[in-house]
Enzyme design. Sequence first.
Site, mmCIF file in Angstrom:
data_model
loop_
_atom_site.group_PDB
_atom_site.id
_atom_site.type_symbol
_atom_site.label_atom_id
_atom_site.label_comp_id
_atom_site.label_asym_id
_atom_site.label_seq_id
_atom_site.Cartn_x
_atom_site.Cartn_y
_atom_site.Cartn_z
ATOM 1 N N CYS A 84 0.825 -1.200 0.000
ATOM 2 C CA CYS A 84 0.000 0.000 0.000
ATOM 3 C C CYS A 84 0.873 1.269 0.000
ATOM 4 C CB CYS A 84 -0.963 -0.032 1.188
ATOM 5 S SG CYS A 84 -2.368 1.087 1.009
ATOM 6 N N HIS A 117 -3.806 -5.657 1.035
ATOM 7 C CA HIS A 117 -3.628 -5.900 2.467
ATOM 8 C C HIS A 117 -4.171 -7.289 2.817
ATOM 9 C CE1 HIS A 117 -2.273 -1.999 3.855
ATOM 10 N NE2 HIS A 117 -3.261 -1.386 3.219
#
Length: 490
Positions: free
Chosen positions: A335, A432
Site C-alpha cells: 500500500c 492488504h
Amino acid sequence: MTARALMFQGTGSDVGKSLVVAGLARAFTRSGLRVRPFKPQNMSNNAAVTEDGGEIGRAQALQARAAGVAPSVHMNPILLKPQSDVGAQIVVQGRVHATAKASAYQAIKPTLMPFVLESFRCLGDEADLVLVEGAGSASEINLRAGDIANMGFARAAGVPVVLIGDIDRGGVIASLVGTKMVLPPEDAAMIRGFLVNRFRGDPALFATGMAEIASRTGWAALGLIPFLPAAARLPAEDALGLDGPRPAKLDARLRIAVPILPRIANFDDLDPLDAESSVEVLRIRPGTPLPGDADLVILPGSKTTIPDLAAFRAEGWDIDLAAHVRRGGRVLGLCGGYQMLGRSIADPEGIEGHAGTVPGLGLLDVETVLSGVKRLVPIAGITFDGRPFRAYEMHMGVTTGPGRARPFARIKGEGEEGAVSPDGRIIGTYAHGLFTDDAQRSAWLRRLGAGPSGLDYEADVEDALDALADHLAAHLDLDRLLALAAPIRA
C-alpha cells in the site's frame, strides 16, 4: 429476548478492553445469544474493510468474528485515523467525513453523537446482547465535554459500565480508585463493577486488593482475570502492540525487516508472518539501521505516505535499502510502501499536507497521484506466480507507469494490480491481508528459502478466540455480567 447492552471501559489504553469484549463475544455467542460488538469511537490506523465498502477499527472486525458475524460500519461508527501528532482523518459510519486537528475535533464531537446512537440502535435491532467498548481512559475528564466514547455515550444511551484495570502495568488499585475519585458522581454511578486484568501469580495474594478497591469505590468486584499467553496470537488493536516483547525464534530460517514508520497503518499484515516458527520479523525502530542480513524488507502501509517517506529518508533507511537491493535482497511494498517504491508521489490537492510532488525511492518504474477518493474493497485474484489469494484494498491514490506492465496480480473482475521489477526482487501491491492466505504465505516462504508453511492461520485465530472465551468463562461469572446488561432504549 429484548436486546440488552453492557459497556466495558478502561482505566487507560491497552488494558485489554478489546480482547475482553472479543472473548465475551465468543463466549456469549456459544451460549446461543446473538451478540454484536460496538465501539462508539476508535482511534487507530489499523482498520478493516466491511462488506459494504466501509471501514472500521480492526479490533471491532476481530470482535465481529468472535461473534460469528460479518463486520459492519455500525460496529464502529466513528473512526479517527491519525495523520499527525495533532490531527486525524474522521471516518463516520465507514466513510471519510472530514480531517481535523485535535482541538477542532472537540467542537465536532457533539455533532457526531446522533450517528453513534443511530448505529447503536441498528445493532440492537439485530442482537440479543451488544457489548460496548470504551476508548482510552474513563478518567479523561479533560475530554468529558461532548464525549461520545466513554461516559458521554454510556449516559446518553443508558448503558451500564464495567471498568477494567490492568495489574500487569502496576498501580491497578490507584488507577481504579482514582477513577472513582475524579469522575463526576453522575458518571461514577454508571459503573456497576470492575475487573482486574492480566494477573500473574496466586490470586489469593490479591484478594485483599480486590476487597479494598470494592470498599473504596462501592463497585462490585466482578473478577480477577489471569494473564493469558494465547491472547498474543490475536491482532493488537493499535500501534502500542508493536512495542510488546516477541518470543525468541532460535530456529528461524528467514529474517524479515520492517521499518516502523510514524504513521504505520494496517500493521496486522505482519501477524501471519509472526505466527510462523521459521520466520523472525524484525521491527526496526527509529535510530536503528536496517539489518544487512535481512532476507526481505517490507515497507508497510502508511496513513500519510509522503511524511512517512520523509521520515524514512531522515533515518537513513533509504541508503540501507539501496545497499540491501545491491546485495540481491528482496523488497515488498504494501500500500503506502508500494507508493514509496515508485519514481514519484504527487499530492496536488494537499491531501497529506502541502500540495506538491516528491521523489520516491525509484525501485519500481511507477508514479502515484494522491486524491481524496478512497478505495475500500475486498479483492480476490491470481498473483504473478499463478497462486490464488484473497485480500482487501484500503488506500487513496492511483499508481500508474511502465512498471505495471509486470503486475503483481490479476484481480478478478478488475484487471491488473501492483508491479514487479524486471528481476522479480522488488514487488509493490495495494493488497492488504496478503499473508493471511495460507497458500500465498507458503509461496512467499518457499521463494525466500524458508520452505512451505505448515500453519493454518485462520484456524489458529479461531483456536485463540476459543481459548480466550474459555479463559474468561473460567474466571468470570458470565450470568452475573449478563444480568448487569440493561435493555436498549427504543
